[in-house]
Design a protein around this motif. Sequence first.
Motif, short mmCIF file in Angstrom:
data_model
loop_
_atom_site.label_atom_id
_atom_site.label_comp_id
_atom_site.label_asym_id
_atom_site.label_seq_id
_atom_site.Cartn_x
_atom_site.Cartn_y
_atom_site.Cartn_z
N LEU A 155 0.84 -1.19 0.00
CA LEU A 155 0.00 0.00 0.00
C LEU A 155 0.87 1.24 0.00
O LEU A 155 1.90 1.29 0.68
N GLY A 156 0.46 2.23 -0.76
CA GLY A 156 1.22 3.47 -0.81
C GLY A 156 2.54 3.31 -1.54
O GLY A 156 2.75 2.37 -2.31
N ALA A 157 3.45 4.24 -1.27
CA ALA A 157 4.76 4.19 -1.92
C ALA A 157 5.55 3.00 -1.39
O ALA A 157 5.43 2.64 -0.22
N PRO A 158 6.35 2.34 -2.26
CA PRO A 158 7.14 1.20 -1.80
C PRO A 158 8.19 1.61 -0.78
O PRO A 158 8.68 2.75 -0.79
N VAL A 159 8.51 0.70 0.13
CA VAL A 159 9.52 0.94 1.15
C VAL A 159 10.89 0.83 0.50
O VAL A 159 11.28 -0.23 0.00
N GLU A 160 11.65 1.90 0.51
CA GLU A 160 12.95 1.92 -0.14
C GLU A 160 13.92 0.98 0.57
O GLU A 160 13.87 0.81 1.79
N THR A 161 14.82 0.35 -0.20
CA THR A 161 15.82 -0.55 0.35
C THR A 161 17.21 -0.11 -0.12
O THR A 161 17.33 0.62 -1.10
N ALA A 166 20.64 1.67 -4.57
CA ALA A 166 21.89 1.45 -5.29
C ALA A 166 21.66 1.26 -6.78
O ALA A 166 22.40 1.80 -7.62
N MET A 167 20.63 0.51 -7.15
CA MET A 167 20.36 0.29 -8.57
C MET A 167 20.00 1.59 -9.28
O MET A 167 20.46 1.85 -10.40
N ARG A 168 19.21 2.41 -8.64
CA ARG A 168 18.84 3.68 -9.26
C ARG A 168 20.05 4.62 -9.35
O ARG A 168 20.24 5.30 -10.35
N TYR A 169 20.84 4.65 -8.29
CA TYR A 169 22.03 5.50 -8.31
C TYR A 169 22.98 5.05 -9.43
O TYR A 169 23.51 5.89 -10.18
N ALA A 170 23.20 3.76 -9.55
CA ALA A 170 24.09 3.25 -10.59
C ALA A 170 23.58 3.60 -11.98
O ALA A 170 24.34 4.04 -12.86
N THR A 171 22.28 3.44 -12.18
CA THR A 171 21.68 3.75 -13.48
C THR A 171 21.82 5.22 -13.83
O THR A 171 22.14 5.58 -14.97
N GLN A 188 11.27 -7.49 -2.65
CA GLN A 188 10.77 -6.18 -2.21
C GLN A 188 10.22 -5.41 -3.42
O GLN A 188 10.80 -5.42 -4.50
N ARG A 189 9.11 -4.73 -3.21
CA ARG A 189 8.48 -3.97 -4.30
C ARG A 189 9.42 -2.88 -4.82
O ARG A 189 9.50 -2.65 -6.02
N ALA A 190 10.13 -2.22 -3.92
CA ALA A 190 11.05 -1.17 -4.35
C ALA A 190 12.17 -1.74 -5.21
O ALA A 190 12.60 -1.11 -6.19
N ARG A 192 11.96 -4.43 -7.12
CA ARG A 192 11.38 -4.78 -8.42
C ARG A 192 11.22 -3.55 -9.30
O ARG A 192 11.49 -3.58 -10.50
N GLN A 193 10.79 -2.45 -8.71
CA GLN A 193 10.63 -1.22 -9.49
C GLN A 193 11.99 -0.67 -9.92
O GLN A 193 12.12 -0.12 -11.02
N ALA A 194 13.00 -0.82 -9.08
CA ALA A 194 14.35 -0.36 -9.45
C ALA A 194 14.92 -1.21 -10.58
O ALA A 194 15.62 -0.70 -11.46
N VAL A 195 14.62 -2.50 -10.58
CA VAL A 195 15.02 -3.37 -11.69
C VAL A 195 14.39 -2.88 -12.99
O VAL A 195 15.07 -2.74 -14.02
N ALA A 196 13.10 -2.59 -12.96
CA ALA A 196 12.42 -2.09 -14.16
C ALA A 196 13.02 -0.76 -14.60
O ALA A 196 13.18 -0.51 -15.81
N TYR A 197 13.35 0.10 -13.65
CA TYR A 197 13.93 1.41 -13.94
C TYR A 197 15.25 1.24 -14.69
O TYR A 197 15.51 1.91 -15.70
N ALA A 198 16.09 0.32 -14.23
CA ALA A 198 17.39 0.10 -14.86
C ALA A 198 17.25 -0.55 -16.24
O ALA A 198 17.89 -0.12 -17.22
N LEU A 199 16.41 -1.56 -16.34
CA LEU A 199 16.24 -2.25 -17.61
C LEU A 199 15.69 -1.31 -18.69
O LEU A 199 16.11 -1.36 -19.84
N GLU A 200 14.76 -0.47 -18.30
CA GLU A 200 14.16 0.47 -19.26
C GLU A 200 15.21 1.41 -19.83
O GLU A 200 15.08 1.88 -20.97
N ARG A 201 16.28 1.64 -19.08
CA ARG A 201 17.34 2.55 -19.52
C ARG A 201 18.54 1.80 -20.10
O ARG A 201 19.62 2.37 -20.25
#
Length: 406
Positions: A155-161, A166-171, A188-190, A192-201
């Motif tokens: 529920l709500g925004a995902p809990v950052e890990t 690290a994945m977002r920073y690296a990307t 973790q939902r966060a 999974r979303q970071a994986v999608a963020y990196a793959l999309e780029r």
Amino acid sequence: MLRRVKAGRPRRAAAAVGALVLVGLLPAPPAVAGPSVPSDDVRGAQRWVLDALNAEQAWQVTRGAGVTVAVIDSAVDPKVPELAGKVTVGPDLRSDAYDGVVPPAGVHGTAMASLVAGSGRDGGLTGLAPDAKILSIPVLTDEPEYRLIEPDDGLGAPVETPISRAMRYATDNGARVISMSLGEYVPQRADRQAVAYALERGVVLVAAVGNDGDSVAARRYGTSFWSFPAGFAGVIGVAAVDRLGRHAAFSSDNLSVLVGAPGVAVPAVKAGGGYVLMEGSSVSTALVAGVAALIKAKYPQLGPELVSRALATTTRGVPAGRYDDKIGFGVVDAAAALRKAGDLTGYRAAVPVQSGLHFGKGATSPPPVRPGPDPVRLWVFGAGVLLGLAGFGAGVVVLTRRSERR
């Protein structure tokens, strides 16, 4: 993930914390404690690893120049000769409280970085992409540490890990390949979303599948617990094999495994200098990340899904049935993967369809008529508007006369 190694049988790592990990704990990988390798023998000790991956033939095409590989791990020692001038250390992302203090260099992170991009300077250890650069992003320390991450209730925004940060920073900071020799048992939902963020780029993600292959649970159920982020779609999950290309008994076996790579008695650089033999799917992950860096150096526009295909379709030691959950599609062949990547540069996601073709033998149906005004509906609408206006006018007249009489 890495296993402690001693001369003789390796010790199992972190077996007692499984229940805690299930509620979202992010453990550091086990510290390295293996037999040292004499400096004058490191090239000979790593010969079998380079041969197993067909590295020297791949280096005739590229050595990884121009590519940055993010090592999400403990901090990398930028002063060891093999990594001098090649390492940028990012912020400590173990928590969201950025104090600007860089944690001390870690044995595990330094070793993984050397396997990715060790330069081989002065006869030292050579990584799979010796001309690549390293972006070190600390999320762990070598000492076992357990930090409770609040479970994500969806529920709500995902809990950052730490891993998602690290994945977002690296990307966002130029990494084209991300190597993750770590994992946790809960998706973790966060993350999974970071994986999608990196793959999309266009970033290639490589992660360890874990070292639970010889655990009690794996023997009982015939499969290992999944480790994440290796278990997420789009991430290249790597298992460990021995000198003969056989599945290492400790390496996790499940459907997150895409490929295998050497992970037993592999020499690596220690923080502060020197060499040590290492064991675990951590090691295999770093080596495959180096191969991915070679591909991205030669074909920078190749998407992560095609890099995965190049790795998985050109393997050695292909298992019976073409795939199994122990070594995936087989052991990575760097030179063959580079050749396949060249073929895949002409790949198009959509195949054009010739006009006039259709299913069946009958005549094609007429093209759809462009929608336009319907005369009947227009007349009905117009009449309704006129009646409404007439009624409104009549009401105004009646009310006006009544007011005048009063």
